[in-house]
Design an enzyme around this catalytic site. Structure first.
Site, PDB file in Angstrom:
ATOM      1  N   HIS A 269       0.746  -1.351   0.212  1.00 56.74           N
ATOM      2  CA  HIS A 269      -0.266  -0.766  -0.397  1.00 56.74           C
ATOM      3  C   HIS A 269       0.584   0.908  -0.009  1.00 56.74           C
ATOM      4  O   HIS A 269       1.271   1.353  -0.826  1.00 56.74           O
ATOM      5  CB  HIS A 269      -1.164   0.002   1.309  1.00 56.74           C
ATOM      6  CG  HIS A 269      -1.882   0.914   1.232  1.00 56.74           C
ATOM      7  ND1 HIS A 269      -2.421   1.310   0.535  1.00 56.74           N
ATOM      8  CD2 HIS A 269      -2.893   1.820   2.168  1.00 56.74           C
ATOM      9  CE1 HIS A 269      -3.344   2.208   1.156  1.00 56.74           C
ATOM     10  NE2 HIS A 269      -3.325   2.368   1.757  1.00 56.74           N
ATOM     11  N   HIS A 310      -0.858   0.657 -12.150  1.00 56.93           N
ATOM     12  CA  HIS A 310      -1.660   0.700 -10.764  1.00 56.93           C
ATOM     13  C   HIS A 310      -2.435  -0.044 -10.399  1.00 56.93           C
ATOM     14  O   HIS A 310      -2.942  -0.064 -11.716  1.00 56.93           O
ATOM     15  CB  HIS A 310      -1.815   2.206 -10.829  1.00 56.93           C
ATOM     16  CG  HIS A 310      -2.434   2.512  -9.257  1.00 56.93           C
ATOM     17  ND1 HIS A 310      -3.485   2.237  -9.007  1.00 56.93           N
ATOM     18  CD2 HIS A 310      -1.660   3.454  -8.525  1.00 56.93           C
ATOM     19  CE1 HIS A 310      -3.733   2.862  -7.448  1.00 56.93           C
ATOM     20  NE2 HIS A 310      -2.792   3.462  -7.403  1.00 56.93           N
ATOM     21  N   ASP A 368       4.009   7.671  -7.340  1.00 62.78           N
ATOM     22  CA  ASP A 368       4.831   6.486  -6.200  1.00 62.78           C
ATOM     23  C   ASP A 368       6.681   6.725  -7.067  1.00 62.78           C
ATOM     24  O   ASP A 368       7.400   6.806  -6.479  1.00 62.78           O
ATOM     25  CB  ASP A 368       4.575   5.654  -6.193  1.00 62.78           C
ATOM     26  CG  ASP A 368       3.525   5.147  -5.163  1.00 62.78           C
ATOM     27  OD1 ASP A 368       3.208   6.332  -4.331  1.00 62.78           O
ATOM     28  OD2 ASP A 368       2.001   4.146  -6.015  1.00 62.78           O
TER      29      ASP A 368
END
Length: 432
Positions: A269, A310, A368
């Protein structure tokens, strides 16, 4: 909110004479939803590991269309918010449903600034943690401990209490995050400064020392604000669902946010941007990239390219578009374009956007990927990345908690498909 049902689904079960009628609900956006809440009264319940096909609530806060690469907060596209707004304005939007006017925003910003200090006794909590403790373990502890100091706002049925707690959490999370970093470094804590913006204040608490003035770069502060903004909420993800589930028991909001931090700590996560840096360390140099690209394409090789693709987005992550530009601004500001790690990241980005293997699988760089590069360039160590994620996500967690608490709700109680022994007779110890 979901509308009243306009049509029905019919569930036919073999061997059962009468079909079961299930209402179909429609939201303002997204697919229709089959309401199975009354199914248990018919002797059945659904099986959905990971809850990937189950809506546990209705919400007005955030909408995601992963196929189209759309992320809306209260109806506003994330790209527009990142370009035209700032983090605290987005916090207000998430919490209140509308963008503030000038007066509202000024009052909200001042309120947050006035709550940035933490109780002085809380400083002693940090001494109980080892210097080499993971920062997220410290954040879990000290966030939950806030409930031991702020008894005056723990009545979850009181709207004013919820409001005060909301302000306290958003204001104090950067302070706790910076204190966590300073503790792991063995440095003295730096108190917050109300003359600085939210992002400037965080950076100052992170990097200032009593013996040297720290001047906050406007470019770096803007990048930090955007990192917070782009992580502020992401609908019913694992940590947000954890906050809601904990909140459904009537737990105090500090405990609920601590539960969210614990869920976010998981590498699947919140640890994705840290995993990007670990991957780059494994690759080593730009010269090794082609070799590792081949490894990533080999389905029998365990190596995976982190920071691409993702679970939700099957198109370009809309947050990554903003973060990409911010990344370039930060690297130019710091003059670190020739850093080997950053060169590897830029080479991987180019391959992912052009190589047919990545393009066909829609493995685009995600938020990210870029946030990890930015944070490394700023000088923030990878073990702090998830702490920063938690700081940015706090208003989203609180908004969802408050949305649930403010309306009739049920305690969360998922069911299970039991596959253990049927009832057995107990055998005395001597006869086993």
């Amino acid at each position: 909110m979901a509308n009243k049902p306009t049509k029905m689904a019919t569930l036919t079960i073999e061997g059962v004479a009468d079909p079961i009628e299930l209402p179909i609900l429609s939201g303002s956006l997204g697919p229709d939803v089959i309401d199975v809440s009354k199914l248990t009264s018919q002797g059945y319940f659904t099986y959905d590991p990971g809850f990937v096909s189950t809506a546990a609530c209705d919400s007005e806060i955030t909408y995601i269309d992963g196929d189209q690469g759309i992320l809306l907060h209260r109806g506003y596209p994330i790209g527009e918010l990142a370009e035209k707004s700032d983090y605290l304005e987005l916090c207000y939007l998430l919490l209140n449903g509308e963008l503030p006017n000038a007066s509202d925003k000024k009052e909200f910003v001042e309120t947050i600034k006035n709550h940035t200090m933490v109780h002085e006794q809380l400083r002693h909590f940090f001494q109980g943690f080892r210097r080499d403790a993971h920062p997220m373990s410290i954040m879990c502890g000290v966030t939950g401990a806030l409930s031991a100091f702020y008894h005056d706002s723990l009545d979850i049925d009181d709207a004013e209490h919820r409001k005060v707690t909301t302000h306290r959490l958003i204001a104090k999370m950067p302070t706790l995050a910076a204190m966590t970093y300073k503790h792991t470094k063995g440095h003295p804590f730096v108190y917050p400064r109300n003359d600085l913006s939210y992002a400037e204040n965080f950076l100052h608490m992170m990097f200032a020392t009593p013996c040297e003035e720290y001047k906050v770069s406007p470019t770096i502060a803007k990048a930090m604000d955007r990192i917070f903004l782009l992580h502020a909420d992401h609908e019913q993800n694992a940590s947000t669902s954890t906050v809601r589930l904990a909140g459904s028991t009537g737990a105090n909001p500090f405990a609920c946010i601590a539960a969210g931090i614990a869920a976010l700590w998981g590498p699947a996560h919140g640890g994705a941007n840290e995993a990007v840096l670990n991957m780059l360390d494994e690759i080593g140099t730009v010269d090794n990239i082609d070799k590792y690209i081949k490894k990533a394409k080999d389905k029998d090789d365990p190596f995976r390219i982190m920071g691409f693709g993702h679970r939700v987005y099957k198109n370009y992550d809309p947050r990554a578009t903003v973060m990409q530009q911010t990344c370039r601004e930060v690297l130019a500001e710091l003059g670190v374009e020739n850093n080997p790690t950053l060169q590897m990241a830029q080479r991987l980005e180019k391959i992912a956007l052009e190589d047919e293997y990545f393009v066909s699988k829609r493995l685009y760089p995600n938020v990210d990927f870029y946030s990890g590069i930015i944070l490394k360039a700023i000088g923030i160590p990878p073990e702090m990345f998830t702490v920063i994620f938690a700081t940015g996500r706090t208003p989203g967690w609180i908004a969802h908690w408050n949305e649930m608490i403010s309306a009739p709700y049920k305690i969360g109680r998922p069911r299970q498909l039991y596959k253990g022994y049927a009832q057995r007779d107990f055998v005395e110890l001597a006869k086993r």
